[in-house]
Design a protein around this motif. Structure first.
Motif, PDB file in Angstrom:
ATOM      1  N   ALA A 160      36.799 -12.673 -40.070  1.00 51.94           N
ATOM      2  CA  ALA A 160      35.738 -11.720 -39.744  1.00 51.94           C
ATOM      3  C   ALA A 160      35.772 -10.495 -40.647  1.00 51.94           C
ATOM      4  N   GLU A 161      36.946 -10.162 -41.175  1.00 52.47           N
ATOM      5  CA  GLU A 161      37.078  -8.950 -41.975  1.00 52.47           C
ATOM      6  C   GLU A 161      37.289  -9.299 -43.445  1.00 52.47           C
ATOM      7  N   PRO A 162      36.640  -8.569 -44.357  1.00 53.82           N
ATOM      8  CA  PRO A 162      36.868  -8.783 -45.786  1.00 53.82           C
ATOM      9  C   PRO A 162      38.209  -8.201 -46.225  1.00 53.82           C
ATOM     10  N   ALA A 163      38.594  -8.518 -47.457  1.00 52.12           N
ATOM     11  CA  ALA A 163      39.785  -7.920 -48.069  1.00 52.12           C
ATOM     12  C   ALA A 163      39.310  -6.871 -49.068  1.00 52.12           C
ATOM     13  N   PRO A 164      39.442  -5.581 -48.752  1.00 55.68           N
ATOM     14  CA  PRO A 164      38.950  -4.543 -49.661  1.00 55.68           C
ATOM     15  C   PRO A 164      40.009  -4.091 -50.664  1.00 55.68           C
ATOM     16  N   SER A 165      39.563  -3.773 -51.863  1.00 55.25           N
ATOM     17  CA  SER A 165      40.413  -3.150 -52.878  1.00 55.25           C
ATOM     18  C   SER A 165      39.711  -1.895 -53.370  1.00 55.25           C
ATOM     19  N   ALA A 166      40.487  -0.969 -53.948  1.00 58.26           N
ATOM     20  CA  ALA A 166      39.865   0.295 -54.345  1.00 58.26           C
ATOM     21  C   ALA A 166      40.741   1.084 -55.297  1.00 58.26           C
ATOM     22  N   LEU A 167      40.089   1.916 -56.099  1.00 58.06           N
ATOM     23  CA  LEU A 167      40.733   3.033 -56.779  1.00 58.06           C
ATOM     24  C   LEU A 167      40.555   4.267 -55.900  1.00 58.06           C
ATOM     25  N   VAL A 168      41.628   5.033 -55.736  1.00 61.47           N
ATOM     26  CA  VAL A 168      41.572   6.255 -54.937  1.00 61.47           C
ATOM     27  C   VAL A 168      42.165   7.394 -55.754  1.00 61.47           C
ATOM     28  N   GLN A 169      41.390   8.454 -55.933  1.00 62.62           N
ATOM     29  CA  GLN A 169      41.878   9.654 -56.614  1.00 62.62           C
ATOM     30  C   GLN A 169      42.257  10.699 -55.572  1.00 62.62           C
ATOM     31  N   TYR A 170      43.465  11.266 -55.708  1.00 64.26           N
ATOM     32  CA  TYR A 170      43.947  12.274 -54.770  1.00 64.26           C
ATOM     33  C   TYR A 170      43.893  13.659 -55.405  1.00 64.26           C
ATOM     34  N   ASP A 171      43.884  14.677 -54.550  1.00 64.18           N
ATOM     35  CA  ASP A 171      43.712  16.045 -55.045  1.00 64.18           C
ATOM     36  C   ASP A 171      44.934  16.584 -55.779  1.00 64.18           C
ATOM     37  N   ASN A 172      46.062  15.878 -55.722  1.00 66.30           N
ATOM     38  CA  ASN A 172      47.248  16.299 -56.468  1.00 66.30           C
ATOM     39  C   ASN A 172      47.360  15.605 -57.825  1.00 66.30           C
ATOM     40  N   GLY A 173      46.305  14.889 -58.212  1.00 65.79           N
ATOM     41  CA  GLY A 173      46.287  14.219 -59.506  1.00 65.79           C
ATOM     42  C   GLY A 173      46.729  12.773 -59.478  1.00 65.79           C
ATOM     43  N   VAL A 174      47.267  12.294 -58.358  1.00 63.24           N
ATOM     44  CA  VAL A 174      47.723  10.906 -58.260  1.00 63.24           C
ATOM     45  C   VAL A 174      46.513   9.977 -58.181  1.00 63.24           C
ATOM     46  N   LEU A 175      46.561   8.891 -58.957  1.00 65.73           N
ATOM     47  CA  LEU A 175      45.546   7.846 -58.897  1.00 65.73           C
ATOM     48  C   LEU A 175      46.199   6.599 -58.316  1.00 65.73           C
ATOM     49  N   ALA A 176      45.542   5.968 -57.335  1.00 66.16           N
ATOM     50  CA  ALA A 176      46.124   4.805 -56.664  1.00 66.16           C
ATOM     51  C   ALA A 176      45.182   3.617 -56.751  1.00 66.16           C
ATOM     52  N   PRO A 220      57.604  13.795 -60.594  1.00 67.72           N
ATOM     53  CA  PRO A 220      56.487  13.680 -59.653  1.00 67.72           C
ATOM     54  C   PRO A 220      55.757  12.347 -59.771  1.00 67.72           C
ATOM     55  N   VAL A 221      55.098  11.965 -58.689  1.00 69.84           N
ATOM     56  CA  VAL A 221      54.319  10.723 -58.646  1.00 69.84           C
ATOM     57  C   VAL A 221      53.055  10.888 -59.490  1.00 69.84           C
ATOM     58  N   VAL A 222      52.724   9.837 -60.264  1.00 67.02           N
ATOM     59  CA  VAL A 222      51.481   9.852 -61.037  1.00 67.02           C
ATOM     60  C   VAL A 222      50.553   8.692 -60.664  1.00 67.02           C
ATOM     61  N   ARG A 223      51.115   7.536 -60.273  1.00 64.86           N
ATOM     62  CA  ARG A 223      50.313   6.373 -59.897  1.00 64.86           C
ATOM     63  C   ARG A 223      50.978   5.653 -58.726  1.00 64.86           C
ATOM     64  N   VAL A 224      50.147   5.030 -57.871  1.00 63.26           N
ATOM     65  CA  VAL A 224      50.638   4.181 -56.786  1.00 63.26           C
ATOM     66  C   VAL A 224      49.808   2.907 -56.776  1.00 63.26           C
ATOM     67  N   VAL A 225      50.473   1.759 -56.663  1.00 62.07           N
ATOM     68  CA  VAL A 225      49.783   0.476 -56.529  1.00 62.07           C
ATOM     69  C   VAL A 225      50.320  -0.214 -55.280  1.00 62.07           C
ATOM     70  N   GLY A 226      49.436  -0.528 -54.348  1.00 64.63           N
ATOM     71  CA  GLY A 226      49.826  -1.240 -53.138  1.00 64.63           C
ATOM     72  C   GLY A 226      49.130  -2.583 -53.077  1.00 64.63           C
ATOM     73  N   THR A 227      49.897  -3.668 -52.938  1.00 68.14           N
ATOM     74  CA  THR A 227      49.340  -5.023 -52.934  1.00 68.14           C
ATOM     75  C   THR A 227      49.609  -5.705 -51.610  1.00 68.14           C
ATOM     76  N   TRP A 228      48.558  -6.293 -51.038  1.00 71.07           N
ATOM     77  CA  TRP A 228      48.684  -7.093 -49.821  1.00 71.07           C
ATOM     78  C   TRP A 228      47.913  -8.383 -50.050  1.00 71.07           C
ATOM     79  N   GLY A 229      48.638  -9.490 -50.123  1.00 67.96           N
ATOM     80  CA  GLY A 229      48.006 -10.778 -50.351  1.00 67.96           C
ATOM     81  C   GLY A 229      48.196 -11.715 -49.180  1.00 67.96           C
ATOM     82  N   GLY A 230      47.312 -12.704 -49.082  1.00 67.55           N
ATOM     83  CA  GLY A 230      47.400 -13.692 -48.018  1.00 67.55           C
ATOM     84  C   GLY A 230      46.248 -13.580 -47.040  1.00 67.55           C
ATOM     85  N   THR A 231      46.223 -14.480 -46.086  1.00 66.39           N
ATOM     86  CA  THR A 231      45.079 -14.567 -45.176  1.00 66.39           C
ATOM     87  C   THR A 231      44.929 -13.349 -44.278  1.00 66.39           C
TER      88      THR A 231
END
Length: 343
Positions: free
Chosen positions: A214-230, A166-177
């Motif tokens: 016009a738009e910022p670049a947001p980053s975050a920790l997200v906790q899901y109800d199945n225990g996965v942290l992203a 099962p999935v335990v962690r997810v990391v998604g990266t988007w870089g650039g303008t």
């Protein structure tokens, strides 16, 4: 819904992703053609592109030059909806207009809607669109194309097979303008939501200053109800780069570039525990994400399962983006779900 051998499609919003002509088989950034709304409808085996609409007359002229005399052209959506018998409407207008135009089409009786991402740029608009879609039973799909991208979908199917646990962690990266809150941030967030596989419980977010954008670049920790942290990791302070990593109990899948790679724990012939790596096999023939998403819409319309990028997944992406903003504005405070409305 009644099945047809061929369906009639129209596009509203004729810039870039709405109406561009795409002829290459596979473009430099890995997307299989066609990957615009007009080109996908024109190429699809069961669709006739019958109409197009935009407020800008120069874009209507350009559309005619590109697509010929076949599709009827309009500068007013109400007139197009009243005149044409439309089965599928692609909405590729400015992001903040999607909900209003989608609801207009639903009220007019259009049975299938293909909405460009982000689905909306406000929670109120997202809620209104969800209600309209579900009340009418409209087949609806958001153009979060990574849900049909062959490499992303291949990785998703492999993870769902359970071969590395099962999935335990997810990391998604988007870089650039183009690491932007809604413009491409919706892609980053939706792909993380897809791989996490649960519903968000809380978000802690921070915004990188927008600078000239016009738009910022947001980053975050997200906790899901199945225990996965992203971790959603977006920044303009690096060259263009996108990658998703999905960590499971017995391995990791990395999605980026032109293939997906899996690393997994295994016992070597000598009896030692080690990590092995292999590339998931690539396909020789690609069906573009746009064509696959239209296939999905038609299946839903004809009585099949809910679309993979349905209105609820679109709402979830908007909710996470909104939660990141609220958290940032509150000094990186934890924002709990369900989100309060009317804030």
């Amino acid at each position: 819904m009644a099945r047809k051998d061929r369906y009639r499609a129209a596009v509203v919003g004729l810039r870039g992703i709405g109406a561009g002509a795409v002829k290459e088989t596979l473009s430099g950034n890995r997307r299989a053609a066609p990957h615009t709304h007009a080109s996908a409808h024109s190429a699809h085996e069961r669709i006739d592109l019958v109409a197009a609409c935009d407020l800008d007359g120069s874009l209507l002229d350009k559309f005619r030059d590109t697509w010929g005399e076949g599709p009827a052209l309009y500068d007013d959506l109400d007139a197009m909806l009243a005149t044409e018998d439309i089965d599928i409407l692609s909405i590729a207008t400015s992001d903040h207009t999607h909900a209003n135009l989608g609801i207009k089409a639903i009220v007019a009786g259009v049975p299938m809607i293909f909405c460009e991402k982000p689905m909306t740029t406000s929670l109120a608009d997202a809620d209104a669109l969800v209600k309209a879609v579900e009340d009418a039973g409209t087949a609806f799909s958001v153009d979060h194309t990574r849900r049909w991208d062959p490499f992303f979908r291949q990785a998703y199917d492999f993870i769902q097979s359970g071969r590395i646990g099962p999935v335990v962690r997810v990391v998604g990266t988007w870089g650039g303008t183009r690491a932007l809150e809604y413009r491409n941030g919706s892609h980053a967030v939706d792909a993380v939501n897809m791989y996490a596989g649960g519903s968000p419980q809380w978000v802690v977010g921070v915004h990188e200053p927008p600078g000239e954008w016009a738009e910022p670049a947001p980053s975050a920790l997200v906790q899901y109800d199945n225990g996965v942290l992203a971790f959603i990791n977006q920044t303009k302070a690096m060259p263009k780069f996108t990658e998703w990593q999905v960590f499971c109990e017995q391995g990791r899948v990395r999605i980026g570039g032109v293939h997906s790679t899996v690393e997994y724990a295994a016992t070597t012939p000598s009896g030692q525990e080690d990590w092995l790596e292999r590339q998931l096999p690539t396909q020789k023939v690609y069906r573009s994400a746009m064509l696959s998403s239209i296939d999905d819409l038609i299946r839903r319309h004809e009585g099949g399962p809910e679309t993979f990028a349905n209105v609820r997944t679109g709402l979830m992406a908007v909710e996470v983006i909104e939660a990141m903003r609220r958290s940032h504005d509150a000094g990186q405070a934890k924002v709990e779900f369900p989100l309060a409305r009317g804030v």
